[in-house]
Motif scaffolding. Structure first.
Motif, PDB file in Angstrom:
ATOM      1  N   SER A 157       0.823  -1.215   0.000  1.00 33.56           N
ATOM      2  CA  SER A 157       0.000   0.000   0.000  1.00 33.56           C
ATOM      3  C   SER A 157       0.856   1.263   0.000  1.00 33.56           C
ATOM      4  CB  SER A 157      -0.981   0.004   1.169  1.00 33.56           C
ATOM      5  OG  SER A 157      -0.308   0.056   2.404  1.00 33.56           O
ATOM      6  N   GLN A 158       2.037   1.233   0.618  1.00 32.46           N
ATOM      7  CA  GLN A 158       2.927   2.384   0.559  1.00 32.46           C
ATOM      8  C   GLN A 158       3.373   2.671  -0.864  1.00 32.46           C
ATOM      9  OE1 GLN A 158       5.745   0.922   3.534  1.00 32.46           O
ATOM     10  NE2 GLN A 158       5.375   2.792   4.728  1.00 32.46           N
ATOM     11  N   LEU A 159       3.427   1.646  -1.683  1.00 28.44           N
ATOM     12  CA  LEU A 159       3.792   1.796  -3.087  1.00 28.44           C
ATOM     13  C   LEU A 159       2.579   2.094  -3.963  1.00 28.44           C
ATOM     14  CD1 LEU A 159       6.301  -1.171  -3.348  1.00 28.44           C
ATOM     15  CD2 LEU A 159       6.852   1.268  -3.210  1.00 28.44           C
ATOM     16  N   GLY A 160       1.413   2.166  -3.345  1.00 23.14           N
ATOM     17  CA  GLY A 160       0.191   2.443  -4.093  1.00 23.14           C
ATOM     18  C   GLY A 160      -0.355   1.236  -4.828  1.00 23.14           C
ATOM     19  N   ILE A 161       0.020   0.045  -4.378  1.00 23.50           N
ATOM     20  CA  ILE A 161      -0.410  -1.191  -5.030  1.00 23.50           C
ATOM     21  C   ILE A 161      -1.510  -1.841  -4.196  1.00 23.50           C
ATOM     22  CG2 ILE A 161       0.289  -3.484  -5.825  1.00 23.50           C
ATOM     23  CD1 ILE A 161       3.183  -2.349  -5.970  1.00 23.50           C
ATOM     24  N   SER A 162      -2.621  -2.141  -4.835  1.00 28.51           N
ATOM     25  CA  SER A 162      -3.709  -2.844  -4.152  1.00 28.51           C
ATOM     26  C   SER A 162      -3.949  -4.183  -4.837  1.00 28.51           C
ATOM     27  CB  SER A 162      -4.987  -2.010  -4.174  1.00 28.51           C
ATOM     28  OG  SER A 162      -5.481  -1.904  -5.491  1.00 28.51           O
ATOM     29  N   GLU A 163      -4.696  -5.037  -4.195  1.00 28.99           N
ATOM     30  CA  GLU A 163      -4.975  -6.365  -4.754  1.00 28.99           C
ATOM     31  C   GLU A 163      -5.707  -6.290  -6.084  1.00 28.99           C
ATOM     32  OE1 GLU A 163      -6.843  -8.923  -1.934  1.00 28.99           O
ATOM     33  OE2 GLU A 163      -5.171  -8.788  -0.520  1.00 28.99           O
ATOM     34  N   GLU A 164      -6.399  -5.193  -6.337  1.00 28.85           N
ATOM     35  CA  GLU A 164      -7.113  -5.024  -7.610  1.00 28.85           C
ATOM     36  C   GLU A 164      -6.160  -4.760  -8.768  1.00 28.85           C
ATOM     37  OE1 GLU A 164      -8.129  -3.031  -4.809  1.00 28.85           O
ATOM     38  OE2 GLU A 164      -9.521  -4.638  -4.269  1.00 28.85           O
ATOM     39  N   ASP A 165      -4.891  -4.431  -8.470  1.00 24.56           N
ATOM     40  CA  ASP A 165      -3.920  -4.093  -9.503  1.00 24.56           C
ATOM     41  C   ASP A 165      -3.297  -5.317 -10.181  1.00 24.56           C
ATOM     42  OD1 ASP A 165      -4.254  -1.357  -9.055  1.00 24.56           O
ATOM     43  OD2 ASP A 165      -2.723  -1.343  -7.490  1.00 24.56           O
ATOM     44  N   TYR A 166      -3.486  -6.490  -9.611  1.00 25.49           N
ATOM     45  CA  TYR A 166      -2.879  -7.696 -10.168  1.00 25.49           C
ATOM     46  C   TYR A 166      -3.736  -8.913  -9.844  1.00 25.49           C
ATOM     47  CZ  TYR A 166      -1.325  -8.406  -5.355  1.00 25.49           C
ATOM     48  OH  TYR A 166      -1.298  -8.575  -4.002  1.00 25.49           O
ATOM     49  N   GLU A 167      -3.617  -9.918 -10.683  1.00 23.02           N
ATOM     50  CA  GLU A 167      -4.342 -11.169 -10.460  1.00 23.02           C
ATOM     51  C   GLU A 167      -3.414 -12.309 -10.098  1.00 23.02           C
ATOM     52  OE1 GLU A 167      -6.996 -12.129 -13.645  1.00 23.02           O
ATOM     53  OE2 GLU A 167      -7.902 -10.135 -13.653  1.00 23.02           O
ATOM     54  N   THR A 168      -2.170 -12.241 -10.587  1.00 26.81           N
ATOM     55  CA  THR A 168      -1.222 -13.323 -10.345  1.00 26.81           C
ATOM     56  C   THR A 168       0.054 -12.768  -9.708  1.00 26.81           C
ATOM     57  OG1 THR A 168      -0.119 -13.105 -12.484  1.00 26.81           O
ATOM     58  CG2 THR A 168      -2.077 -14.546 -12.389  1.00 26.81           C
ATOM     59  N   GLU A 169       0.852 -13.659  -9.152  1.00 25.57           N
ATOM     60  CA  GLU A 169       2.144 -13.259  -8.594  1.00 25.57           C
ATOM     61  C   GLU A 169       3.056 -12.716  -9.692  1.00 25.57           C
ATOM     62  OE1 GLU A 169       3.309 -13.359  -5.179  1.00 25.57           O
ATOM     63  OE2 GLU A 169       1.128 -13.415  -5.017  1.00 25.57           O
ATOM     64  N   GLU A 170       2.930 -13.258 -10.893  1.00 26.80           N
ATOM     65  CA  GLU A 170       3.732 -12.772 -12.019  1.00 26.80           C
ATOM     66  C   GLU A 170       3.377 -11.327 -12.350  1.00 26.80           C
ATOM     67  OE1 GLU A 170       3.414 -13.849 -16.528  1.00 26.80           O
ATOM     68  OE2 GLU A 170       4.752 -15.323 -15.569  1.00 26.80           O
ATOM     69  N   GLU A 171       2.097 -10.990 -12.360  1.00 22.49           N
ATOM     70  CA  GLU A 171       1.678  -9.616 -12.602  1.00 22.49           C
ATOM     71  C   GLU A 171       2.178  -8.697 -11.493  1.00 22.49           C
ATOM     72  OE1 GLU A 171      -2.556  -9.791 -13.009  1.00 22.49           O
ATOM     73  OE2 GLU A 171      -2.454 -10.501 -15.069  1.00 22.49           O
ATOM     74  N   LEU A 172       2.107  -9.156 -10.254  1.00 24.11           N
ATOM     75  CA  LEU A 172       2.611  -8.364  -9.131  1.00 24.11           C
ATOM     76  C   LEU A 172       4.107  -8.135  -9.292  1.00 24.11           C
ATOM     77  CD1 LEU A 172       2.452  -6.933  -6.433  1.00 24.11           C
ATOM     78  CD2 LEU A 172       2.572  -9.190  -5.310  1.00 24.11           C
ATOM     79  N   GLN A 173       4.845  -9.159  -9.683  1.00 25.97           N
ATOM     80  CA  GLN A 173       6.299  -9.009  -9.851  1.00 25.97           C
ATOM     81  C   GLN A 173       6.623  -7.977 -10.916  1.00 25.97           C
ATOM     82  OE1 GLN A 173       8.731 -10.560  -7.839  1.00 25.97           O
ATOM     83  NE2 GLN A 173       9.819  -8.863  -8.786  1.00 25.97           N
ATOM     84  N   LYS A 174       5.857  -7.934 -11.997  1.00 21.28           N
ATOM     85  CA  LYS A 174       6.078  -6.938 -13.049  1.00 21.28           C
ATOM     86  C   LYS A 174       5.848  -5.531 -12.502  1.00 21.28           C
ATOM     87  CE  LYS A 174       5.074  -9.870 -17.009  1.00 21.28           C
ATOM     88  NZ  LYS A 174       4.189 -10.123 -18.150  1.00 21.28           N
ATOM     89  N   ILE A 175       4.821  -5.360 -11.705  1.00 20.26           N
ATOM     90  CA  ILE A 175       4.548  -4.064 -11.089  1.00 20.26           C
ATOM     91  C   ILE A 175       5.695  -3.680 -10.162  1.00 20.26           C
ATOM     92  CG2 ILE A 175       3.040  -2.831  -9.472  1.00 20.26           C
ATOM     93  CD1 ILE A 175       0.720  -4.604 -10.597  1.00 20.26           C
ATOM     94  N   LEU A 176       6.162  -4.639  -9.364  1.00 20.72           N
ATOM     95  CA  LEU A 176       7.261  -4.367  -8.432  1.00 20.72           C
ATOM     96  C   LEU A 176       8.551  -4.044  -9.174  1.00 20.72           C
ATOM     97  CD1 LEU A 176       6.570  -7.056  -5.710  1.00 20.72           C
ATOM     98  CD2 LEU A 176       6.166  -4.586  -5.559  1.00 20.72           C
TER      99      LEU A 176
END
Length: 65
Positions: A26-45
Motif C-alpha cells: 500500500s505504501q507503493l500504491g499497489i492494491s490487490e485489484e492491480d494484479y491477479e497473479t504473482e507474475e503480474e505483481l512481480q512486473k509491477i514491483l
C-alpha cells in the motif's frame, strides 16, 4: 493477516555503497485489484524498483569526441 512487504535494494559494487528499504504494497500504491497473479505483481514491483533506484542514482551517457 498482515500486509505484504517488499524489500528494495541497490548496490554499485563498492563496499558500503548500498541502499535498502522495505515498503508495504500500500505504501507503493499497489492494491490487490492491480494484479491477479504473482507474475503480474512481480512486473509491477519491477517497475516500482526502477523508479526507486532512479531516486538514488545519478547517471549520464556522455558522448566524447
Amino acid at each position: 493477516m498482515s500486509e505484504r512487504k517488499v524489500r528494495f535494494s541497490v548496490g554499485i559494487g563498492i563496499t558500503n555503497a548500498e541502499r535498502e528499504e522495505v515498503f508495504t504494497l500500500s505504501q507503493l500504491g499497489i492494491s490487490e485489484e492491480d494484479y491477479e497473479t504473482e507474475e503480474e505483481l512481480q512486473k509491477i514491483l519491477d517497475e516500482e524498483l526502477k523508479h526507486w533506484i532512479n531516486e538514488f542514482i545519478d547517471s549520464a551517457a556522455i558522448l566524447e569526441d
